[in-house]
Enzyme design. Structure first.
Site, mmCIF file in Angstrom:
data_model
loop_
_atom_site.group_PDB
_atom_site.id
_atom_site.type_symbol
_atom_site.label_atom_id
_atom_site.label_comp_id
_atom_site.label_asym_id
_atom_site.label_seq_id
_atom_site.Cartn_x
_atom_site.Cartn_y
_atom_site.Cartn_z
ATOM 1 N N SER A 130 -0.350 0.501 -10.272
ATOM 2 C CA SER A 130 -0.910 1.400 -9.252
ATOM 3 C C SER A 130 -2.421 1.290 -9.288
ATOM 4 O O SER A 130 -3.068 1.663 -10.271
ATOM 5 C CB SER A 130 -0.480 2.839 -9.539
ATOM 6 N N HIS A 166 0.872 -1.631 -6.099
ATOM 7 C CA HIS A 166 1.228 -0.311 -5.564
ATOM 8 C C HIS A 166 -0.043 0.409 -5.097
ATOM 9 O O HIS A 166 -0.979 0.608 -5.869
ATOM 10 C CB HIS A 166 1.928 0.490 -6.666
ATOM 11 N N ASP A 221 -1.569 3.788 -3.595
ATOM 12 C CA ASP A 221 -1.317 5.219 -3.413
ATOM 13 C C ASP A 221 -2.263 5.787 -2.355
ATOM 14 O O ASP A 221 -3.456 5.953 -2.598
ATOM 15 C CB ASP A 221 -1.511 5.954 -4.738
ATOM 16 N N MET A 256 -3.416 8.830 -0.255
ATOM 17 C CA MET A 256 -3.361 10.295 -0.234
ATOM 18 C C MET A 256 -4.355 10.818 0.799
ATOM 19 O O MET A 256 -5.469 10.293 0.912
ATOM 20 C CB MET A 256 -3.721 10.855 -1.607
ATOM 21 N N HIS A 314 2.402 3.509 -0.847
ATOM 22 C CA HIS A 314 3.090 4.794 -1.063
ATOM 23 C C HIS A 314 2.264 5.855 -0.342
ATOM 24 O O HIS A 314 1.207 6.260 -0.819
ATOM 25 C CB HIS A 314 3.159 5.037 -2.586
ATOM 26 N N MET A 357 1.273 9.337 0.659
ATOM 27 C CA MET A 357 1.390 10.760 0.322
ATOM 28 C C MET A 357 0.537 11.495 1.345
ATOM 29 O O MET A 357 -0.585 11.941 1.065
ATOM 30 C CB MET A 357 0.923 11.000 -1.127
ATOM 31 N N MET A 378 10.037 10.094 -7.608
ATOM 32 C CA MET A 378 8.798 10.495 -8.293
ATOM 33 C C MET A 378 9.135 11.167 -9.620
ATOM 34 O O MET A 378 9.974 12.065 -9.675
ATOM 35 C CB MET A 378 7.995 11.471 -7.434
ATOM 36 N N ASP A 434 8.103 6.288 -10.244
ATOM 37 C CA ASP A 434 6.633 6.342 -10.225
ATOM 38 C C ASP A 434 6.133 7.628 -10.868
ATOM 39 O O ASP A 434 6.478 8.719 -10.418
ATOM 40 C CB ASP A 434 6.198 6.261 -8.747
HETATM 41 C C1 DX5 Z 1 0.962 9.677 -8.286
HETATM 42 C C2 DX5 Z 1 1.016 8.231 -7.840
HETATM 43 C C3 DX5 Z 1 1.318 7.256 -8.935
HETATM 44 C C4 DX5 Z 1 0.324 7.266 -10.053
HETATM 45 C C5 DX5 Z 1 0.882 6.583 -11.253
HETATM 46 O O1 DX5 Z 1 0.835 10.498 -7.181
HETATM 47 O O2 DX5 Z 1 2.005 8.062 -6.855
HETATM 48 O O3 DX5 Z 1 1.495 5.954 -8.421
HETATM 49 O O4 DX5 Z 1 -0.895 6.713 -9.694
HETATM 50 O O5 DX5 Z 1 -0.033 6.727 -12.295
HETATM 51 P P1 DX5 Z 1 0.436 6.981 -13.795
HETATM 52 O O6 DX5 Z 1 1.234 5.803 -14.224
HETATM 53 O O7 DX5 Z 1 -0.856 7.098 -14.531
HETATM 54 O O8 DX5 Z 1 1.242 8.253 -13.806
HETATM 55 ZN ZN ZN Z 2 2.631 5.992 -6.165
#
Ligand code: DX5
Ligand code: ZN
Length: 218
Positions: free
Chosen positions: A6, A31, A33, A35, A64, A66, A136, A174
């Site tokens: 990630s 990956h 993320d 947000m 991903h 969010m 998750m 994840d």
């Molecule tokens: C959380 C993200 C994850 C996160 C994983 O909202 O979707 O992908 O970055 O990070 P670690 O492995 O540090 O929990």
């Molecule tokens: Zn993620």
């Protein structure tokens, strides 16, 4: 087992070196993320940064989302070469329509469920359509959180449902994944583990070893 670093936990001051180090590792996907500061209380990155990453990255990219309005991002990200687009089931009333739309622009469409969402809440029609189910194992929003164990049972349920429905989705997990819980997740039936802090610890030359630890369970 596919491992997905990630990028959220990468060194943003030295992203080029981090991506170059990941390019040397086999069988991983990147990956991303995304947000929006609304669906989750954090803001990450968007089109500009992904475009820059895509210029040097050699791995399939997996986004991903969010975000509160996932539909907007389907077109917005369509020119970036992203292979899989996952949105949160909790964020969308018309999930089936969205999955079909994603499939017209991306190779793969996924949905994600938060730790408090049960698989039984998700319509089985959706499970038959998706290419990826993201379970998750932390509340979405931040890297570096503690693993929530109810993901393990959900992975087992997802395996059973997949068989029962004749569905084909990849089971991705994840959040809070490290070398202590990776084996348990693999044994429960996970196909793909996402990890941020466990991979981007140390220097770029350590990332291969960090990925191997998640795959080989020393
Ligand atoms: C959380 C993200 C994850 C996160 C994983 O909202 O979707 O992908 O970055 O990070 P670690 O492995 O540090 O929990
Ligand atoms: Zn993620």
């Amino acid at each position: 087992m596919i491992i997905s670093p990630s990028i959220l936990s990468a060194n943003f001051l030295n992203l080029e070196s981090d991506i170059a180090a990941l390019n040397q590792i086999k069988d991983i996907t990147l990956h991303l993320d995304i947000m929006d500061g609304h669906f989750v209380p954090n803001l990450t990155f968007g089109h500009g940064l992904i475009k820059a990453i895509a210029k040097i990255n050699k791995h399939p990219m997996d986004a991903h989302l969010m975000v509160t309005n996932p539909e907007f991002y389907i077109d917005y990200f369509a020119d970036l070469g992203i292979a899989n687009l996952t949105f949160h089931w909790e964020a969308e009333k018309n999930a089936l329509t969205l999955i079909k739309k994603i499939k017209t622009k991306y190779k793969s469409a996924g949905i994600s469920i938060k730790p408090e969402t049960n698989l039984s809440q998700v319509d089985q029609k959706i499970l038959k359509e998706i290419d990826l189910l993201l379970i998750m194992s932390v509340s979405p929003g931040f890297g570096g959180q503690k693993f929530i164990p109810n993901a393990v049972q959900k992975i087992q349920e997802a395996c059973e449902l997949r068989k029962k429905l004749g569905a084909h989705f990849t089971i991705q997990v994840d959040g809070g994944i490290n070398q202590d819980n990776a084996q348990m997740l693999f044994q429960a039936g996970a196909d793909n583990l996402v990890a941020g802090s466990a991979i981007f610890s140390g220097n770029p030359q350590d990332y291969q070893k960090n990925v191997d630890k998640l795959r080989r369970y020393p």
